[in-house]
Design a protein around this motif. Sequence first.
Motif, PDB file in Angstrom:
ATOM      1  N   UNK A 284       0.850  -1.197   0.000  1.00  0.00           N
ATOM      2  CA  UNK A 284       0.000   0.000   0.000  1.00  0.00           C
ATOM      3  C   UNK A 284       0.886   1.247   0.000  1.00  0.00           C
ATOM      4  N   UNK A 285       0.508   2.240  -0.808  1.00  0.00           N
ATOM      5  CA  UNK A 285       1.197   3.530  -0.823  1.00  0.00           C
ATOM      6  C   UNK A 285       0.513   4.506   0.129  1.00  0.00           C
ATOM      7  N   UNK A 286      -0.819   4.506   0.121  1.00  0.00           N
ATOM      8  CA  UNK A 286      -1.576   5.346   1.042  1.00  0.00           C
ATOM      9  C   UNK A 286      -3.016   4.873   1.094  1.00  0.00           C
ATOM     10  N   UNK A 287      -3.716   5.315   2.137  1.00  0.00           N
ATOM     11  CA  UNK A 287      -5.144   5.045   2.292  1.00  0.00           C
ATOM     12  C   UNK A 287      -5.842   6.391   2.416  1.00  0.00           C
ATOM     13  N   UNK A 288      -6.891   6.571   1.624  1.00  0.00           N
ATOM     14  CA  UNK A 288      -7.662   7.809   1.652  1.00  0.00           C
ATOM     15  C   UNK A 288      -9.026   7.512   2.271  1.00  0.00           C
ATOM     16  N   UNK A 289      -9.409   8.315   3.248  1.00  0.00           N
ATOM     17  CA  UNK A 289     -10.715   8.214   3.879  1.00  0.00           C
ATOM     18  C   UNK A 289     -11.564   9.389   3.393  1.00  0.00           C
TER      19      UNK A 289
END
Length: 126
Positions: free
Chosen positions: A56-61
């Motif tokens: 994973x590079x990033x998680x967006x909420x």
Amino acid sequence: MKRMLSIFMLLTLLFLPVVSAMPVASAATCSTTITSFTVSGNANRVGFHAVVNGPVDKVIFNVYSGTTKVLTTSAYCPHCRLDGICNRSGVLKPGTYKVTATAITGTCKTSITKTLVVTTTRAYLK
């Protein structure tokens, strides 16, 4: 100067087919999954917690009230990228929302959407 330009153009033409033939990741090769998605807190501060399995590079909420986006926050810290434990927080008014967690790795995106209820005393998923 002309010689350098000619060499540059020649190298560009030689490597152009190599770059264009490189494989592109697709959804079929995506191995990233969101294994857990929870919230905590209350209207003063809502915490978003996602556990991701795979790279994973990033998680967006993203939080929506109807069709209007009211909050966006991203987790890309080392805990998220290396361990898959992604946490962020934000402030919301009491109400009912749709919240989406999207894990991004290169061109691969994996999402999960749930209903979020925020009160003055707590926040929880339906």
